[in-house]
Design a protein around this motif. Structure first.
Motif, PDB file in Angstrom:
ATOM      1  N   THR A  20      62.717  89.427 117.196  1.00 31.88           N
ATOM      2  CA  THR A  20      63.767  89.873 116.279  1.00 31.88           C
ATOM      3  C   THR A  20      63.168  90.540 115.050  1.00 31.88           C
ATOM      4  OG1 THR A  20      65.181  88.066 117.019  1.00 31.88           O
ATOM      5  CG2 THR A  20      65.752  89.127 114.941  1.00 31.88           C
ATOM      6  N   VAL A  21      62.142  89.939 114.488  1.00 31.84           N
ATOM      7  CA  VAL A  21      61.488  90.520 113.324  1.00 31.84           C
ATOM      8  C   VAL A  21      60.891  91.875 113.683  1.00 31.84           C
ATOM      9  CG1 VAL A  21      59.570  90.248 111.716  1.00 31.84           C
ATOM     10  CG2 VAL A  21      61.052  88.306 112.221  1.00 31.84           C
ATOM     11  N   TRP A  22      60.260  91.959 114.859  1.00 30.78           N
ATOM     12  CA  TRP A  22      59.664  93.225 115.272  1.00 30.78           C
ATOM     13  C   TRP A  22      60.729  94.305 115.466  1.00 30.78           C
ATOM     14  CZ3 TRP A  22      56.140  96.611 115.318  1.00 30.78           C
ATOM     15  CH2 TRP A  22      56.098  97.617 116.286  1.00 30.78           C
ATOM     16  N   SER A  23      61.851  93.931 116.089  1.00 23.77           N
ATOM     17  CA  SER A  23      62.907  94.923 116.314  1.00 23.77           C
ATOM     18  C   SER A  23      63.505  95.395 114.991  1.00 23.77           C
ATOM     19  CB  SER A  23      63.998  94.334 117.208  1.00 23.77           C
ATOM     20  OG  SER A  23      64.604  93.201 116.587  1.00 23.77           O
ATOM     21  N   VAL A  24      63.667  94.478 114.044  1.00 22.20           N
ATOM     22  CA  VAL A  24      64.197  94.865 112.727  1.00 22.20           C
ATOM     23  C   VAL A  24      63.216  95.793 112.015  1.00 22.20           C
ATOM     24  CG1 VAL A  24      64.816  94.008 110.442  1.00 22.20           C
ATOM     25  CG2 VAL A  24      65.641  92.821 112.479  1.00 22.20           C
ATOM     26  N   CYS A  25      61.939  95.461 112.075  1.00 24.67           N
ATOM     27  CA  CYS A  25      60.927  96.307 111.421  1.00 24.67           C
ATOM     28  C   CYS A  25      60.875  97.689 112.082  1.00 24.67           C
ATOM     29  CB  CYS A  25      59.555  95.637 111.504  1.00 24.67           C
ATOM     30  SG  CYS A  25      59.419  94.123 110.525  1.00 24.67           S
ATOM     31  N   LYS A  26      60.975  97.699 113.420  1.00 21.68           N
ATOM     32  CA  LYS A  26      60.935  98.970 114.132  1.00 21.68           C
ATOM     33  C   LYS A  26      62.149  99.827 113.780  1.00 21.68           C
ATOM     34  CE  LYS A  26      60.590 100.941 118.773  1.00 21.68           C
ATOM     35  NZ  LYS A  26      60.506 100.640 120.228  1.00 21.68           N
ATOM     36  N   ALA A  27      63.333  99.199 113.755  1.00 26.38           N
ATOM     37  CA  ALA A  27      64.542  99.938 113.406  1.00 26.38           C
ATOM     38  C   ALA A  27      64.475 100.458 111.976  1.00 26.38           C
ATOM     39  CB  ALA A  27      65.768  99.042 113.585  1.00 26.38           C
ATOM     40  N   THR A  28      63.929  99.649 111.064  1.00 26.58           N
ATOM     41  CA  THR A  28      63.791 100.085 109.673  1.00 26.58           C
ATOM     42  C   THR A  28      62.832 101.264 109.557  1.00 26.58           C
ATOM     43  OG1 THR A  28      64.202  97.808 108.931  1.00 26.58           O
ATOM     44  CG2 THR A  28      63.213  99.334 107.345  1.00 26.58           C
ATOM     45  N   LEU A  29      61.713 101.187 110.294  1.00 31.20           N
ATOM     46  CA  LEU A  29      60.740 102.267 110.258  1.00 31.20           C
ATOM     47  C   LEU A  29      61.326 103.563 110.812  1.00 31.20           C
ATOM     48  CD1 LEU A  29      57.850 103.231 109.717  1.00 31.20           C
ATOM     49  CD2 LEU A  29      57.229 102.418 112.007  1.00 31.20           C
ATOM     50  N   LEU A  30      62.057 103.456 111.917  1.00 29.39           N
ATOM     51  CA  LEU A  30      62.682 104.645 112.498  1.00 29.39           C
ATOM     52  C   LEU A  30      63.715 105.254 111.560  1.00 29.39           C
ATOM     53  CD1 LEU A  30      63.131 103.510 116.207  1.00 29.39           C
ATOM     54  CD2 LEU A  30      61.434 105.100 115.301  1.00 29.39           C
ATOM     55  N   PHE A  31      64.462 104.396 110.861  1.00 28.90           N
ATOM     56  CA  PHE A  31      65.448 104.901 109.908  1.00 28.90           C
ATOM     57  C   PHE A  31      64.766 105.621 108.747  1.00 28.90           C
ATOM     58  CE2 PHE A  31      67.914 104.269 105.988  1.00 28.90           C
ATOM     59  CZ  PHE A  31      69.080 104.919 106.343  1.00 28.90           C
ATOM     60  N   VAL A  32      63.675 105.045 108.248  1.00 30.68           N
ATOM     61  CA  VAL A  32      62.950 105.683 107.147  1.00 30.68           C
ATOM     62  C   VAL A  32      62.388 107.030 107.587  1.00 30.68           C
ATOM     63  CG1 VAL A  32      60.924 105.488 105.652  1.00 30.68           C
ATOM     64  CG2 VAL A  32      62.410 103.512 105.993  1.00 30.68           C
ATOM     65  N   LEU A  33      61.839 107.075 108.809  1.00 27.02           N
ATOM     66  CA  LEU A  33      61.303 108.335 109.310  1.00 27.02           C
ATOM     67  C   LEU A  33      62.396 109.377 109.504  1.00 27.02           C
ATOM     68  CD1 LEU A  33      58.681 107.059 111.929  1.00 27.02           C
ATOM     69  CD2 LEU A  33      58.243 107.980 109.645  1.00 27.02           C
ATOM     70  N   SER A  34      63.584 108.930 109.904  1.00 28.74           N
ATOM     71  CA  SER A  34      64.683 109.884 110.095  1.00 28.74           C
ATOM     72  C   SER A  34      65.171 110.468 108.767  1.00 28.74           C
ATOM     73  CB  SER A  34      65.853 109.202 110.819  1.00 28.74           C
ATOM     74  OG  SER A  34      66.422 108.178 110.016  1.00 28.74           O
ATOM     75  N   GLN A  35      64.904 109.770 107.674  1.00 29.99           N
ATOM     76  CA  GLN A  35      65.296 110.250 106.344  1.00 29.99           C
ATOM     77  C   GLN A  35      64.106 110.813 105.576  1.00 29.99           C
ATOM     78  OE1 GLN A  35      68.589 110.179 105.792  1.00 29.99           O
ATOM     79  NE2 GLN A  35      68.795 109.149 107.769  1.00 29.99           N
ATOM     80  N   TRP A  36      63.170 111.391 106.306  1.00 25.32           N
ATOM     81  CA  TRP A  36      61.934 111.857 105.673  1.00 25.32           C
ATOM     82  C   TRP A  36      62.198 112.985 104.677  1.00 25.32           C
ATOM     83  CZ3 TRP A  36      60.197 116.872 106.014  1.00 25.32           C
ATOM     84  CH2 TRP A  36      60.814 117.684 106.980  1.00 25.32           C
ATOM     85  N   PHE A  37      63.223 113.789 104.912  1.00 29.06           N
ATOM     86  CA  PHE A  37      63.467 114.904 104.002  1.00 29.06           C
ATOM     87  C   PHE A  37      63.938 114.400 102.640  1.00 29.06           C
ATOM     88  CE2 PHE A  37      66.007 118.386 102.229  1.00 29.06           C
ATOM     89  CZ  PHE A  37      65.087 119.419 102.315  1.00 29.06           C
ATOM     90  N   ILE A  38      64.821 113.413 102.638  1.00 29.77           N
ATOM     91  CA  ILE A  38      65.282 112.846 101.365  1.00 29.77           C
ATOM     92  C   ILE A  38      64.120 112.186 100.626  1.00 29.77           C
ATOM     93  CG2 ILE A  38      66.826 111.156 100.324  1.00 29.77           C
ATOM     94  CD1 ILE A  38      68.733 111.614 102.601  1.00 29.77           C
ATOM     95  N   ILE A  39      63.280 111.456 101.375  1.00 26.73           N
ATOM     96  CA  ILE A  39      62.106 110.839 100.752  1.00 26.73           C
ATOM     97  C   ILE A  39      61.155 111.919 100.242  1.00 26.73           C
ATOM     98  CG2 ILE A  39      60.114 109.352 101.189  1.00 26.73           C
ATOM     99  CD1 ILE A  39      61.797 107.900 103.274  1.00 26.73           C
ATOM    100  N   GLY A  40      61.037 113.005 101.013  1.00 30.03           N
ATOM    101  CA  GLY A  40      60.167 114.107 100.588  1.00 30.03           C
ATOM    102  C   GLY A  40      60.629 114.745  99.300  1.00 30.03           C
ATOM    103  N   ILE A  41      61.946 114.843  99.104  1.00 32.05           N
ATOM    104  CA  ILE A  41      62.456 115.392  97.845  1.00 32.05           C
ATOM    105  C   ILE A  41      61.994 114.529  96.666  1.00 32.05           C
ATOM    106  CG2 ILE A  41      64.555 115.798  96.500  1.00 32.05           C
ATOM    107  CD1 ILE A  41      65.933 116.700  99.010  1.00 32.05           C
ATOM    108  N   GLY A  42      62.078 113.205  96.831  1.00 31.19           N
ATOM    109  CA  GLY A  42      61.606 112.319  95.767  1.00 31.19           C
ATOM    110  C   GLY A  42      60.114 112.465  95.511  1.00 31.19           C
ATOM    111  N   VAL A  43      59.331 112.649  96.579  1.00 31.33           N
ATOM    112  CA  VAL A  43      57.877 112.792  96.432  1.00 31.33           C
ATOM    113  C   VAL A  43      57.527 114.077  95.693  1.00 31.33           C
ATOM    114  CG1 VAL A  43      55.711 113.099  97.693  1.00 31.33           C
ATOM    115  CG2 VAL A  43      57.355 111.367  98.440  1.00 31.33           C
ATOM    116  N   VAL A  44      58.139 115.197  96.083  1.00 33.24           N
ATOM    117  CA  VAL A  44      57.789 116.472  95.433  1.00 33.24           C
ATOM    118  C   VAL A  44      58.268 116.499  93.984  1.00 33.24           C
ATOM    119  CG1 VAL A  44      57.760 117.720  97.621  1.00 33.24           C
ATOM    120  CG2 VAL A  44      59.881 117.626  96.298  1.00 33.24           C
ATOM    121  N   ILE A  45      59.373 115.817  93.684  1.00 34.25           N
ATOM    122  CA  ILE A  45      59.812 115.735  92.287  1.00 34.25           C
ATOM    123  C   ILE A  45      58.790 114.952  91.469  1.00 34.25           C
ATOM    124  CG2 ILE A  45      61.563 114.766  90.751  1.00 34.25           C
ATOM    125  CD1 ILE A  45      63.658 115.443  92.831  1.00 34.25           C
TER     126      ILE A  45
END
Length: 460
Positions: free
Chosen positions: A38-63
């Motif tokens: 369960t912990v692994w599946s939650v971590c995997k789902a969280t990681l996939l969600f973060v990767l899917s939002q890479w553009f929004i995270i990238g905006i914060g990084v470049v700012i």
């Protein structure tokens, strides 16, 4: 006395077997391993969600990078963004768009008729480009983007100016920047991508993007001239860096768009037409479409670097920045709701409805669900890839700090629409897939009913 026979032994509460044998030992409890999975599946789902939002995270990084080292990404700075970003990165964005958007199929739209004048069924590669003839979608999208959007924002900034005539709270160039943001054409890539993610009609979104950016070349400067001609708004008139007035503005805009937009787009389309299989492999396998998004992050980085270097944020009050964000989010949500109501709930004469009968039994709606999704992502969007260089040209004659302030509302709107767009993708995807699931359930129910009727009839 007779002996009383004991009753026959039944299943005891001890768990004995009725046949007389002992109950087999319980299976080994594997509950201790479950938390790990369960912990692994939650971590995997969280990681996939973060990767899917890479553009929004990238905006914060470049700012953050722009804030830390503003001299690197400003004009005439370390990397000379007046060339590397204004031309190179913009050209990369539209070159990748040319590789990934198969617009050459639009030319073959008129081949739907045979020699005897009978309309034939188009090939699958051409069929999906019928949206090029959907004049209803063109009118609603472009009128919203170039007429309703600027009118709404201009009404807001006029009210703000009336309440603050001396510009003590809101800098006058903040209001100019909001007006510049409102007259820009729709964005280039993000709305097409999000339309596909939500299950919408990507071909329709692609057509609207091209039409909007082509019209924006001429309409955007004209709209700014019109609004700035209003009494009391002469300070908002475009001011190019060179002499020549309006003629110089159109010359610079045409030069910018020719070298960084239309030429790369045309080259990308030609390459795709000549070598379709290698291009498709590069787009799908090598994720070449991500290159355009990375280049767009470079545009955001350059714009914020210029703003931080020139002290644009220091020149603005916190209330002005909050006001910009509030207006951006409010306008986006209002126009999205308006477009949804027009597309799905506005009662129109038959001639104004979609010519194609909907499989969803909503013939009274103006557009079906998939084209409604494309409309929502294109009608309320504003593009930074084309808007940033146009804004630099239109107000290149201002002081650097003033020019940086003018571009801020457009940059903030880009981030707001991407963030709200990702939330909208989730909602619209559920909405579009709802009918498909209901149709599949109804189909299975019909098969069951037919099977039951054949069973009642018996063998022949």
């Amino acid at each position: 006395m007779d002996k009383v026979e004991p009753p026959p032994a039944g299943p005891s509460s001890e768990g004995e077997d009725p046949a007389g044998g002992d109950t087999p030992p319980p299976a080994r409890d594997s509950s201790r391993k479950q938390p790990k999975r369960t912990v692994w599946s939650v971590c995997k789902a969280t990681l996939l969600f973060v990767l899917s939002q890479w553009f929004i995270i990238g905006i914060g990084v470049v700012i953050a990078l722009a804030y830390a080292w503003p001299n690197v990404g400003r004009r005439h700075g370390v990397v000379h963004t007046e060339w590397s970003v204004k031309y190179l990165l913009i050209a990369i964005i539209f070159f990748v768009s040319g590789l990934s958007l198969p617009i050459l199929g639009l030319v073959t739209m008129m081949n739907f008729f045979t020699s005897n004048g009978v309309k034939t069924e188009p090939k699958n590669s051409i069929k999906k480009y019928r949206q090029a003839l959907d004049w209803r979608l063109h009118i609603v999208t472009q009128v919203t983007n170039f007429l309703l959007f600027p009118t709404l924002v201009f009404a807001i900034v006029v009210c703000v100016k009336a309440g603050d005539p001396d510009f003590k709270v809101f800098d006058r160039f903040v209001l100019v920047g909001m007006l510049v943001m409102a007259v820009m054409p729709t964005t280039v890539s993000s709305n097409v991508v999000m339309t596909g993610q939500a299950g919408g009609d990507q071909a329709a979104a692609t057509v609207e993007v091209l039409i909007g950016n082509l019209l924006g070349t001429f309409i955007t400067p004209a709209l700014l001239q019109m609004y700035s001609s209003t009494p009391g708004w002469t300070f908002a008139q475009p001011l190019a860096s060179g002499p020549g007035g309006t003629t110089e503005i159109y010359r610079q805009v045409s030069e910018q768009l020719g070298f960084s937009v239309f030429l790369p787009l045309f080259v990308g389309e030609v390459i795709q037409y000549l070598w379709p299989k290698p291009v498709k492999y590069a787009i799908t396998t090598l994720k070449l479409s991500k290159v355009g998004s990375v280049a767009l992050l470079g545009v955001v980085w350059s714009t914020f670097s210029e703003a931080f270097y020139e002290g644009a944020f220091k020149a603005l009050t916190p209330s002005a920045i909050i006001f910009i964000l509030f207006v951006n989010i409010g306008v986006y949500l209002f126009l999205s709701l308006f477009l949804f109501l027009v597309a799905r709930h506005l009662v129109l004469p038959r001639i104004l409805r979609s010519g194609k009968k909907s499989e969803e039994k909503d013939e009274k709606a103006l557009f079906d669900k998939k084209r409604t999704v494309a409309l929502l992502f294109c009608g309320a969007a504003k593009g930074l890839a084309l808007g940033a260089p146009i804004a630099q040209i239109l107000y290149g004659g201002l002081l650097p700090t003033q020019a940086a302030i003018v571009q801020l509302p457009l940059v903030l709107y880009q981030g707001s629409q991407v963030l709200l767009g990702q939330i909208t993708v989730f909602i619209l995807k559920k909405w579009v897939e709802g009918d498909a699931r209901r149709g599949q359930t109804q189909g299975e129910g019909t098969l069951v009913e037919q099977g039951g009727e054949r069973g009642k009839e018996g063998p022949c």
